[in-house]
Design a protein around this motif. Structure first.
Motif, PDB file in Angstrom:
ATOM      1  N   LYS A 149       0.818  -1.192   0.027  1.00  0.00           N
ATOM      2  CA  LYS A 149       0.108   0.067  -0.035  1.00  0.00           C
ATOM      3  C   LYS A 149       0.897   1.198  -0.122  1.00  0.00           C
ATOM      4  O   LYS A 149       0.783   2.115   0.872  1.00  0.00           O
ATOM      5  N   VAL A 150       1.737   1.499  -0.906  1.00  0.00           N
ATOM      6  CA  VAL A 150       2.695   2.417  -0.892  1.00  0.00           C
ATOM      7  C   VAL A 150       2.782   2.998  -2.479  1.00  0.00           C
ATOM      8  O   VAL A 150       2.761   2.234  -3.303  1.00  0.00           O
ATOM      9  N   VAL A 151       3.038   4.290  -2.465  1.00  0.00           N
ATOM     10  CA  VAL A 151       3.250   5.030  -3.746  1.00  0.00           C
ATOM     11  C   VAL A 151       4.769   5.467  -3.665  1.00  0.00           C
ATOM     12  O   VAL A 151       4.868   6.247  -2.895  1.00  0.00           O
ATOM     13  N   MET A 152       5.838   4.858  -4.194  1.00  0.00           N
ATOM     14  CA  MET A 152       7.251   5.008  -4.262  1.00  0.00           C
ATOM     15  C   MET A 152       7.503   5.838  -5.228  1.00  0.00           C
ATOM     16  O   MET A 152       7.274   5.396  -6.563  1.00  0.00           O
ATOM     17  N   VAL A 153       8.406   6.870  -5.202  1.00  0.00           N
ATOM     18  CA  VAL A 153       8.775   7.887  -6.305  1.00  0.00           C
ATOM     19  C   VAL A 153      10.295   7.766  -6.092  1.00  0.00           C
ATOM     20  O   VAL A 153      10.905   7.959  -5.167  1.00  0.00           O
TER      21      VAL A 153
END
Ligand code: CDP
Length: 226
Positions: free
Chosen positions: A130-134
């Motif tokens: 559940k992560v949005v990694m940039v």
């Protein structure tokens, strides 16, 4: 989360291509964690600058990267921040954005030992899901198994214009030509390094944000997800 929502979303691309803004929108929409890996490379660079060490000394910088404690926490209210960053317990949220850090962060990010230390921490954070990694290498190296990979692009002129506007809005006195030159330098180093260079993963969806508003980019990605 619906059954079909991607568990890990990787967003890569060059400076000011719109990654962070999109990631924040997505994370809010899905109720996911937003994590910007550039912060970690900036914090290590700042740590090196603070000690006064020679940042060309790969062994010394690597040793530092393995030793410093970087924490990213929810923002102090009222400061207009999206997060607080601490370096060995000291708040460095604003300091990691100085021109000095901008100038040194790409050379520091070339070092294999620095990347190894940062990547290990990023995997630990992201593996909870559940992560949005940039970043620059999330879809290619950190999470090649990410369920959705986005790669944002925009012309250097447009990206420099965005960064200029951002600095103006924050009360600064930026110089457009200097910003554009610094971005070109970073793009060059980031895309040509031997380890984890900036490039789209083979299965990444490429989005050109040059003529798109934040809402238009967000809408496109929402359609991809649901
Ligand atoms: O905010 P901006 O897009 O200008 O840059 P950033 O995302 O804060 O990243 C700063 C620098 O860190 C990049 O230019 C890369 O050299 C490095 N970086 C990296 O090598 N790998 C990542 N996953 C993220 C950042």
């Amino acid at each position: 989360m619906t059954k079909t929502d991607p568990n890990i979303i990787a967003i890569d691309g060059p400076a000011a291509s719109g990654k962070s803004t999109l990631a924040i929108h997505l994370a809010n929409w899905l109720n996911y964690l937003y994590f910007d890996t550039g912060i970690m490379y900036r914090a290590v660079t700042l740590a090196g600058l603070k000690t006064g060490m020679d940042l060309n000394d790969e062994a010394a910088v690597t040793e530092l990267a393995e030793r410093v404690r970087i924490d990213v926490k929810p923002p102090t209210p009222g400061l207009g921040r999206t997060y607080d960053v601490t370096l060995d317990g000291q708040d460095v949220t604003d300091e990691i954005r100085t021109a000095d850090v901008d100038a040194w962060v790409s050379p520091v990010s070339v070092y294999g030992g620095v990347r190894k230390a940062m990547t290990a921490q990023q995997r630990l954070i992201g593996s909870r899901g559940k992560v949005v990694m940039v970043g620059r290498d999330i879809g290619t190296v950190v999470f090649p198994e990410a369920d959705l990979k986005l790669y944002l692009v925009a012309s250097v002129e447009e990206r420099a214009r965005r960064r200029y506007q951002e600095l103006m809005d924050n009360g600064g006195h930026p110089n457009y030509e200097e910003i554009a030159a610094s971005m070109r330098r970073r793009d060059e180093i980031d895309s040509h390094r031997a380890i984890a260079p900036l490039k789209p993963a083979e299965d990444a969806r490429i989005i050109d944000t040059d003529h798109l508003s934040i809402e238009q980019v967000f809408d496109k990605v929402k359609v991809m997800i649901r």
